[in-house]
Design a protein around this motif. Structure first.
Motif, PDB file in Angstrom:
ATOM      1  N   LEU A  34       0.832  -1.204   0.000  1.00 35.81           N
ATOM      2  CA  LEU A  34       0.000   0.000   0.000  1.00 35.81           C
ATOM      3  C   LEU A  34       0.869   1.256   0.000  1.00 35.81           C
ATOM      4  CD1 LEU A  34      -2.696  -1.006   2.642  1.00 35.81           C
ATOM      5  CD2 LEU A  34      -3.012  -0.838   0.173  1.00 35.81           C
ATOM      6  N   PRO A  35       0.374   2.352  -0.557  1.00 33.99           N
ATOM      7  CA  PRO A  35       1.152   3.593  -0.569  1.00 33.99           C
ATOM      8  C   PRO A  35       1.442   4.098   0.841  1.00 33.99           C
ATOM      9  CG  PRO A  35      -0.897   3.810  -1.834  1.00 33.99           C
ATOM     10  CD  PRO A  35      -0.922   2.482  -1.200  1.00 33.99           C
ATOM     11  N   TRP A  36       2.602   4.693   1.011  1.00 38.34           N
ATOM     12  CA  TRP A  36       3.004   5.259   2.295  1.00 38.34           C
ATOM     13  C   TRP A  36       2.108   6.449   2.633  1.00 38.34           C
ATOM     14  CZ3 TRP A  36       5.158   4.468   6.661  1.00 38.34           C
ATOM     15  CH2 TRP A  36       5.715   5.500   7.429  1.00 38.34           C
ATOM     16  N   GLN A  37       1.571   6.469   3.867  1.00 38.93           N
ATOM     17  CA  GLN A  37       0.648   7.518   4.285  1.00 38.93           C
ATOM     18  C   GLN A  37       1.277   8.530   5.233  1.00 38.93           C
ATOM     19  OE1 GLN A  37      -2.503   4.239   5.006  1.00 38.93           O
ATOM     20  NE2 GLN A  37      -3.702   6.106   4.843  1.00 38.93           N
ATOM     21  N   GLY A  38       2.588   8.417   5.448  1.00 44.49           N
ATOM     22  CA  GLY A  38       3.292   9.406   6.237  1.00 44.49           C
ATOM     23  C   GLY A  38       2.952   9.352   7.724  1.00 44.49           C
ATOM     24  N   ILE A  39       3.035  10.519   8.374  1.00 46.41           N
ATOM     25  CA  ILE A  39       2.758  10.617   9.809  1.00 46.41           C
ATOM     26  C   ILE A  39       1.298  11.010   9.988  1.00 46.41           C
ATOM     27  CG2 ILE A  39       3.422  11.643  12.007  1.00 46.41           C
ATOM     28  CD1 ILE A  39       5.655  10.066  10.664  1.00 46.41           C
ATOM     29  N   VAL A  40       0.492  10.084  10.427  1.00 47.42           N
ATOM     30  CA  VAL A  40      -0.924  10.349  10.654  1.00 47.42           C
ATOM     31  C   VAL A  40      -1.126  11.002  12.023  1.00 47.42           C
ATOM     32  CG1 VAL A  40      -3.222   9.323  10.780  1.00 47.42           C
ATOM     33  CG2 VAL A  40      -1.519   8.395   9.193  1.00 47.42           C
ATOM     34  N   SER A  41      -0.476  10.467  13.040  1.00 49.82           N
ATOM     35  CA  SER A  41      -0.462  11.095  14.362  1.00 49.82           C
ATOM     36  C   SER A  41       0.889  10.805  14.992  1.00 49.82           C
ATOM     37  CB  SER A  41      -1.598  10.580  15.251  1.00 49.82           C
ATOM     38  OG  SER A  41      -1.440   9.200  15.523  1.00 49.82           O
ATOM     39  N   ASP A  42       1.373  11.758  15.771  1.00 49.90           N
ATOM     40  CA  ASP A  42       2.730  11.656  16.309  1.00 49.90           C
ATOM     41  C   ASP A  42       2.880  10.522  17.314  1.00 49.90           C
ATOM     42  OD1 ASP A  42       4.483  13.442  15.079  1.00 49.90           O
ATOM     43  OD2 ASP A  42       3.632  15.141  16.171  1.00 49.90           O
ATOM     44  N   LEU A  43       4.078   9.948  17.315  1.00 52.65           N
ATOM     45  CA  LEU A  43       4.478   9.003  18.343  1.00 52.65           C
ATOM     46  C   LEU A  43       5.225   9.772  19.427  1.00 52.65           C
ATOM     47  CD1 LEU A  43       5.916   6.126  16.112  1.00 52.65           C
ATOM     48  CD2 LEU A  43       3.537   6.562  16.753  1.00 52.65           C
ATOM     49  N   GLU A  44       5.094   9.326  20.667  1.00 54.04           N
ATOM     50  CA  GLU A  44       5.747  10.021  21.775  1.00 54.04           C
ATOM     51  C   GLU A  44       6.366   9.029  22.748  1.00 54.04           C
ATOM     52  OE1 GLU A  44       3.271  12.741  23.878  1.00 54.04           O
ATOM     53  OE2 GLU A  44       2.670  13.863  22.081  1.00 54.04           O
ATOM     54  N   VAL A  45       7.374   9.504  23.477  1.00 54.06           N
ATOM     55  CA  VAL A  45       7.832   8.847  24.691  1.00 54.06           C
ATOM     56  C   VAL A  45       7.463   9.776  25.836  1.00 54.06           C
ATOM     57  CG1 VAL A  45      10.155   9.844  24.394  1.00 54.06           C
ATOM     58  CG2 VAL A  45       9.796   7.958  25.994  1.00 54.06           C
ATOM     59  N   ASN A  46       6.802   9.232  26.853  1.00 52.90           N
ATOM     60  CA  ASN A  46       6.404  10.017  28.015  1.00 52.90           C
ATOM     61  C   ASN A  46       7.031   9.412  29.257  1.00 52.90           C
ATOM     62  OD1 ASN A  46       4.111  12.171  27.356  1.00 52.90           O
ATOM     63  ND2 ASN A  46       3.855  10.439  25.963  1.00 52.90           N
ATOM     64  N   VAL A  47       7.543  10.265  30.117  1.00 52.42           N
ATOM     65  CA  VAL A  47       8.321   9.827  31.273  1.00 52.42           C
ATOM     66  C   VAL A  47       7.737  10.453  32.535  1.00 52.42           C
ATOM     67  CG1 VAL A  47      10.611   9.707  32.320  1.00 52.42           C
ATOM     68  CG2 VAL A  47      10.384   9.739  29.816  1.00 52.42           C
ATOM     69  N   LEU A  48       7.564   9.636  33.569  1.00 54.61           N
ATOM     70  CA  LEU A  48       7.120  10.123  34.868  1.00 54.61           C
ATOM     71  C   LEU A  48       8.062   9.593  35.934  1.00 54.61           C
ATOM     72  CD1 LEU A  48       5.032  11.424  36.831  1.00 54.61           C
ATOM     73  CD2 LEU A  48       3.818   9.241  36.808  1.00 54.61           C
ATOM     74  N   ALA A  49       8.622  10.501  36.729  1.00 51.96           N
ATOM     75  CA  ALA A  49       9.494  10.120  37.844  1.00 51.96           C
ATOM     76  C   ALA A  49       8.882  10.613  39.141  1.00 51.96           C
ATOM     77  CB  ALA A  49      10.887  10.716  37.659  1.00 51.96           C
ATOM     78  N   LEU A  50       8.934   9.768  40.182  1.00 46.97           N
ATOM     79  CA  LEU A  50       8.432  10.138  41.498  1.00 46.97           C
ATOM     80  C   LEU A  50       9.549  10.049  42.523  1.00 46.97           C
ATOM     81  CD1 LEU A  50       4.948   8.375  41.845  1.00 46.97           C
ATOM     82  CD2 LEU A  50       5.397  10.752  41.247  1.00 46.97           C
ATOM     83  N   TRP A  51       9.560  10.997  43.447  1.00 46.63           N
ATOM     84  CA  TRP A  51      10.474  10.998  44.584  1.00 46.63           C
ATOM     85  C   TRP A  51       9.641  10.920  45.854  1.00 46.63           C
ATOM     86  CZ3 TRP A  51      11.402  13.436  40.099  1.00 46.63           C
ATOM     87  CH2 TRP A  51      12.704  13.454  39.581  1.00 46.63           C
ATOM     88  N   MET A  52      10.195  10.267  46.854  1.00 51.29           N
ATOM     89  CA  MET A  52       9.552  10.276  48.158  1.00 51.29           C
ATOM     90  C   MET A  52      10.368  11.202  49.064  1.00 51.29           C
ATOM     91  SD  MET A  52       6.962   8.328  47.511  1.00 51.29           S
ATOM     92  CE  MET A  52       6.241   7.794  49.042  1.00 51.29           C
ATOM     93  N   GLU A  53      10.768  10.733  50.239  1.00 50.21           N
ATOM     94  CA  GLU A  53      11.508  11.581  51.168  1.00 50.21           C
ATOM     95  C   GLU A  53      12.945  11.791  50.726  1.00 50.21           C
ATOM     96  OE1 GLU A  53      12.606  10.347  55.397  1.00 50.21           O
ATOM     97  OE2 GLU A  53      10.790  11.518  55.650  1.00 50.21           O
ATOM     98  N   SER A  54      13.511  10.777  50.086  1.00 52.82           N
ATOM     99  CA  SER A  54      14.912  10.820  49.691  1.00 52.82           C
ATOM    100  C   SER A  54      15.115  11.740  48.491  1.00 52.82           C
ATOM    101  CB  SER A  54      15.388   9.403  49.356  1.00 52.82           C
ATOM    102  OG  SER A  54      16.641   9.427  48.735  1.00 52.82           O
ATOM    103  N   ASP A  55      16.359  12.199  48.309  1.00 51.30           N
ATOM    104  CA  ASP A  55      16.706  12.974  47.115  1.00 51.30           C
ATOM    105  C   ASP A  55      16.878  12.081  45.898  1.00 51.30           C
ATOM    106  OD1 ASP A  55      16.644  15.389  48.437  1.00 51.30           O
ATOM    107  OD2 ASP A  55      18.772  15.313  48.982  1.00 51.30           O
ATOM    108  N   GLU A  56      16.936  10.782  46.124  1.00 48.06           N
ATOM    109  CA  GLU A  56      17.022   9.843  45.008  1.00 48.06           C
ATOM    110  C   GLU A  56      15.607   9.509  44.525  1.00 48.06           C
ATOM    111  OE1 GLU A  56      19.807   8.851  43.576  1.00 48.06           O
ATOM    112  OE2 GLU A  56      20.922  10.101  44.998  1.00 48.06           O
ATOM    113  N   PRO A  57      15.424   9.336  43.209  1.00 46.75           N
ATOM    114  CA  PRO A  57      14.088   9.013  42.704  1.00 46.75           C
ATOM    115  C   PRO A  57      13.595   7.681  43.261  1.00 46.75           C
ATOM    116  CG  PRO A  57      15.738   8.721  40.983  1.00 46.75           C
ATOM    117  CD  PRO A  57      16.427   9.403  42.125  1.00 46.75           C
TER     118      PRO A  57
END
Length: 761
Positions: A34-57
């Protein structure tokens, strides 16, 4: 396993675009020439980091719009997140079939483009580094859930398969409305100090396939929902993380409708078919799903992430599949406090496993995540393996494998238990008891009954929580079944039961802590004469459908007033009583109905005791054990039973555990209630025998009634045939509510139970 201490929660989140600049090979796209349809909707990488009491994640979640992450992406994340332990890192793909291939181990599905692969690994690494180097903001976490009803099972047995390889009685990829799905949609909202969402994490089980695009880059419904969420929240850059559920055998229900004349003719000849959606159908389906995610976000309730627990194991591939070069399978459990837990698997897991995990894990919110890390392939249950079909091994050739291992089911459950899934007591480890209504085999018929109850509970109330599938799964896992009658494609009558062996006899009964079971029939407007005739017909058919048994013993719901069809079939009936308060939201009127003694005892207790709600049931169980011990008896049910009920009630109903304590923190009395919009039920009570004269029992009952008034207007004490308990409930102003105990025994069964009764004297 690693654990972090309690503390203030902080977070940072990042979103980056990973759409390719040029045409690259897609993964599992079946686009052909089939013919190439290009970018129909963007792909993403999403990142979530949480910290508690420590300074380390404390933890890191990375989601990508890809078919699978692959080992290189996982390695890039771990390298960028070092020294964060691997057991607190989640890397998962949305599983869109319209993204570049990034897993080199499955060349039949597509070969990664080296340049894109290198670039996307860098983008992922930069996203992780950006999140972990940011100044984290103080946040709160809230969780919302809803029922989606947007997927359909894709495994259908056809008597005749008309295809290039004709065959008989085979399981094929086709719409199966009666097959199992997982409709739980969960959204986690990360809110900043001004109560605005900083990031959103959502989880649903559905293959991202069937969209109109055949040969173009498309993030499919996760991207569509992401766009709608950002618009609804007026934030075009908000990180939105999608975690694909255990979706190995489900896909969009909108793709079960054929559109072309040619396909309709083929469907007439071959049976049900899947077809790609048209743009209007696709947008309507995605838009409907997006509105449900927005609803879940809007209804999210705060949780207390006291600490983070991570556990991860990597299990040898040959436990699951047979074939050269298969990657080992990773299992993870990431718990955020005692309210939210994520189970991750590097495989395409069939939906039945999700119900198993939710049945056994005591966390309030359980998110099941497939397509993580280096995906091995499909991971079926024993039932699916026995039935055959694509997920049972038909996929193996495309994944470079020979076949699925015979004990894949046992290996799956053992691996979940290895990362922290509670082991069921009195059952072999790593096994789920199979039966007519076990979690993995219960079909959509009972789900439809559950949906009917949700719709009718507020207005009709003729169908109690005790008859709900989730209740029976909690109280009799793998041991309950039901006789069902269908008319017009819906369940109109149902009689659940628990089958057990006692004294060598087959007994049909009800679970412990279950006030009533008995038959349910759909109510429709009709005259009294027609209603009685319909009840006679349906009840008679339910009785005829019961399996062979020696003894039948059940309490019927109080609204089942016509038990004559059971009498005509040889059953006996005894009237029993519960005590019910109506209009409990009018507390002034309610107090006026209390006896003077009860009011005085409540006031007396209020001066020295405080009643608080508890998140668990251990104090309730301790006090209940004391109550029975005072009578020289042991607790008549297992502690695990109430724990399972509580875990399920967190997800499906309302529950309250109330403890009355003095200033020194000593527990005097407790009550546990569970219910829905129709009614609340007093399930368990207990009191310290040494502290019985201070009114604690009266106070905790009054607080239980008040707590029930938050979600219903009726309170059922569940009654008792014991005179002192009857008097206690009556003094709260409750009225009698009669219900029937219905039984039938063979001659041998009657003799055996009578002998048992005499011996127990």
């Amino acid at each position: 396993m690693s654990t972090l201490p309690a503390g203030t929660v902080r977070a940072a989140a990042v979103s980056r675009r990973i759409s390719p600049g040029d045409q690259v090979p897609l993964g599992a796209s079946d686009s052909g020439s089939l013919p190439w349809q290009g970018i129909v909707s963007d792909l993403e990488v999403n990142v979530l980091a949480l910290w508690m009491e420590s300074d380390e994640p404390a933890m890191l979640i990375v989601t990508l719009d890809l078919l699978y992450p692959g080992s290189k992406v996982r390695e890039a994340v771990e390298a960028a997140a070092a020294p964060l332990p691997a057991d607190r890192i989640v890397v998962a793909a949305s599983h869109t079939h319209r993204a570049p291939m990034t897993d080199a181990s499955k060349p039949v599905l597509g070969r990664p483009d080296p340049a894109y692969m290198s670039w996307v690994a860098d983008e992922v690494r930069l996203g992780v580094e950006q999140a972990l180097s940011a100044v984290p903001q103080p946040v709160t976490l809230a969780v919302g859930e809803t029922i989606a009803e947007h997927s359909i099972n894709r495994r259908l047995r056809k008597k005749l398969v008309v295809a290039r390889r004709p065959r008989i009685n085979d399981v094929v990829n086709a719409p199966n409305p009666e097959g199992q799905t997982d409709e739980q949609l969960t959204a986690v909202v990360v809110k900043d100090s001004s109560d605005r969402p900083l990031a959103i994490l959502w989880n649903y089980a559905c293959h991202p396939v069937g969209g109109p695009v055949r040969n173009g880059v498309d993030s499919h419904f996760p991207g569509y929902v992401r766009r709608e969420l950002r618009a609804a929240l007026a934030d075009d850059a908000m990180p939105i993380l999608f975690l694909q559920g255990f979706s190995g055998d489900v896909r969009p229900n909108a793709s079960a409708k054929v559109h072309s004349t040619r396909r309709r003719l083929r469907q007439l000849a071959t049976g049900r078919l899947f077809e790609d959606m048209t743009w209007p159908t696709y947008e309507a389906w995605c838009g409907s799903l997006a509105s449900l995610v927005v609803k879940a976000v809007g209804s999210a309730v705060p949780i207390r992430p006291i600490e983070v627990h991570g556990s991860r194991v990597t299990v040898e591939a040959d436990r699951f599949v047979v074939g050269p070069g298969a990657a080992d399978v990773s299992f993870g459990r990431l718990a955020i406090g005692d309210s939210l837990v994520l189970y991750t698997v590097s495989g395409e897991v069939v939906v039945a496993y999700a119900q198993r995990l939710r049945d056994r894990d005591t966390s309030r919110h359980v998110m099941c995540v497939g397509c993580a890390d280096q995906v091995i392939g499909y991971l079926p249950t024993k039932d699916v393996l026995d039935e055959g079909g694509y997920e049972a091994g038909g996929y193996c050739a495309s994944f470079g494998l020979d076949r699925v291992a015979e004990d894949v089911d046992g290996a799956m459950m053992a691996s979940f238990e290895a990362v922290g899934l509670p082991v069921m007591r009195n059952q072999p480890p790593a096994r789920i008891t199979t039966g007519g209504a076990s979690a993995e085999t219960r079909n959509r018929k009972t789900e439809k009954v559950q949906e009917t109850d949700r719709d009718l509970a507020a207005g009709v109330g003729h169908y109690s929580i005790f008859q709900q599938p989730w209740w029976l799964d909690a109280t009799a896992p793998g041991r309950w079944d039901a006789v069902e009658i269908e008319e017009g494609g819906r369940v109109v009558a149902r009689l659940p039961f628990v089958a057990t062996k006692k004294l060598g006899l087959r007994v049909l009964s009800q679970p412990s802590l279950t006030q009533a079971l008995g038959p349910w029939i759909e109510r429709i407007p009709e005259s009294s004469s027609k209603r009685l005739a319909r009840e006679k017909d349906l009840y008679s058919r339910l009785i005829a459908g019961l399996p062979t048994h020696d003894v039948f013993r059940q309490n019927f719901h109080s609204e089942v007033t016509n038990w004559l069809p059971f009498y005509w079939s040889g059953f006996s009936q005894t009237t029993r009583y519960s005590y019910v308060l109506d209009g409990i939201q009018d507390q002034a009127q309610l107090l006026a109905g209390f006896s003077k003694t009860t009011r005085n005892l409540v006031k007396q207790a209020e001066r020295i005791l405080e009643v608080t709600e508890s998140d668990d049931v251990e104090d309730v169980l301790d006090l209940a054990e004391m109550t029975f011990a005072r009578q020289g008896k042991s607790l008549p049910y297992s502690r695990d039973l109430l724990r399972r009920i509580d875990a399920s009630a967190h997800r499906h109903a309302h529950r309250r555990a109330l403890i009355a304590r003095d200033a020194g923190g000593r527990a005097h009395a407790a009550a546990y209630i569970v219910g829905d919009q129709a009614k609340a039920y007093l399930l368990v009570t207990g009191a310290d025998p040494e502290l019985r004269k201070n009114g604690a029992g009266n106070l905790v009952h009054w607080r239980a009634i008040q707590a029930a008034g938050e979600f219903t207007d009726a309170f059922d004490f569940e009654g008792s045939m014991l005179e002192p308990i009857e008097e206690f409930y009556r003094k709260f102003g409750a009225t009698q509510s009669p219900y029937s105990f219905v039984s039938r025994s063979s001659r041998l069964g009657a003799l055996a139970f009578e002998a048992r009764r005499l011996m127990s004297r």
